[in-house]
Design a protein around this motif. Structure first.
Motif: not given
Length: 221
Positions: A120-131
């Protein structure tokens, strides 16, 4: 590896969203242009009928979108420099669609690879790369929007100097390239607004979806 792939989704998402936000208005440009014929009094400005104006613009767009191989502007004559400029525009339009499909393909490949590894892709700062891609795009376009609003004419010149470096064939004269009479500066300004609004809507939708998903995941925990 999983963290690297997660980080890579940021630029790929930004490129896909940006190129898509440009591509959608380009595909809708003919009906969008038709809305300007009466308000901008293009018939009196050019001496053409509404049908002739639509046909001329349609030919120009079909060429720029790669739907026809030879440049044409309806019944309007054009100079070699004018045709050369639209050939440059055509390359930029087609590049935009290429960037969209390549960046989208990269995101799909990342998703397929992660699924095959059951990652599962990591959440960066709790958000997705698209965000984060959308946040970056909105920040960039906020700065650009302010500069354009302050002086559109200067921004127009800077835009052409960046995307058509060392060329002056984008400077049209009505005597040699009367197509400029049906595409005044106001129309190009409205095109920029159309693209900016499309980008804003897409980014807002992605950000709101991501925040909602983030809240739901926190509740599940």
């Amino acid at each position: 590896m999983r963290k690297l792939l997660s980080v890579l989704t940021i630029p790929f998402s930004a490129l896909a969203i940006l190129s898509g936000a440009i591509g959608i208005p380009l595909l809708l440009m003919k009906p969008f242009f038709s809305l300007h014929i009466r308000p901008l009094q293009l018939c009196s400005q050019s001496g053409l009928t509404g049908s002739e104006i639509k046909a001329a613009f349609s030919d120009v767009m079909d060429y720029c979108l790669g739907l026809q191989s030879e440049f044409s502007a309806g019944i309007l004559p054009f100079s070699p420099d004018g045709a050369s400029h639209f050939a440059d525009v055509r390359r930029l339009f087609l590049l935009d669609f290429q960037v969209f499909f390549l960046s989208l393909a990269a995101l799909v490949l990342i998703a397929v690879f992660c699924r095959s590894r059951k990652w599962r892709l990591c959440r960066i700062g709790g958000h997705s790369g698209a965000f984060w891609g959308c946040v970056g795009l909105l920040s960039l376009f906020l700065v650009i929007g302010v500069l354009v609003a302050l002086d559109f004419n200067r921004a127009f010149v800077i835009f052409h100097s960046i995307f058509f470096p060392g060329k002056s064939n984008w400077l049209f004269y009505p005597d040699t390239d009367p197509v400029i009479l049906i595409m005044p500066a106001v129309f190009f300004r409205n095109c920029a607004v159309f693209i900016a609004l499309t980008l804003l809507v897409i980014c807002a939708a992605v950000i709101l979806w991501d925040r909602r998903r983030h809240r739901l995941q926190k509740k599940e925990r």
